[in-house]
Write an enzyme that holds these catalytic residues in place. Sequence first.
Site: not given
Length: 250
Positions: A106, A109-111
């Site tokens: 996660h 994916h987020e950063t």
Amino acid sequence: QNCQCDTTIYCCSQHGYCGNSYDYCGPGCQAGPCWDPCEGDGTLTVSDIVTQEFWDGIASQAAANCPGKSFYTRSNFLEAVSAYPGFGTKCTDEDRKREIAAYFAHVTHETGHLCYIEERDGHANNYCQESQQYPCNPNKEYFGRGPMQLSWNYNYIDAGKELHFDGLNDPDIVGRDPIISFKTSLWFWIRKGVQYVILDPNQGFGATIRIINGGQECDGHNTAQMMARVGYYQEYCAQLGVSPGNNLPC
């Protein structure tokens, strides 16, 4: 809300209430006889699993001029983890590896592989859902910041109460202070029950996506984004030598 009860007997729920049922002792339980979704007693620590080599394998895929290069470091991450000793330390060693693989799937994916500190085009979105309990400061913005892209005024306020920062009036600190930034991702992971579902043998990685961004990505809404998260999770499980388990998509 903070529990004012005997935590040798009662669980303190994620919302700060006392009781003994699943709602109190299950996902997000803060203190007391919290229920573990799994059994087993591993010996690996977070720093055993998140080696510098593992870290560099993620960060090296981002451009050299990324704002997160000196912000998202392994040492900053491990310092933040010390505030959440329950992270990555429950159940068997295989469970611990799966939890950490899921967390970094996660985060990657987020950063964008530990590149972005703040949400791209975050200013274009309004993350204020105002209520009496959760006001908004009209001069501040509550867009995504940090490894898990903490968003919304109510999440900033709640995280701030636990982590001792002013989430209402200084949400920017999550993009300024790397230790607080990592701590907000761990706060979300544990208090929102993400840890619980990845460790629960009846659930799996798909359930973590549903908590983090289910409304946008699950049930066919944005399958490409959802499968990107699954891909990172499978990749990190392979690196750590553990099977990813079942129920990967959502």
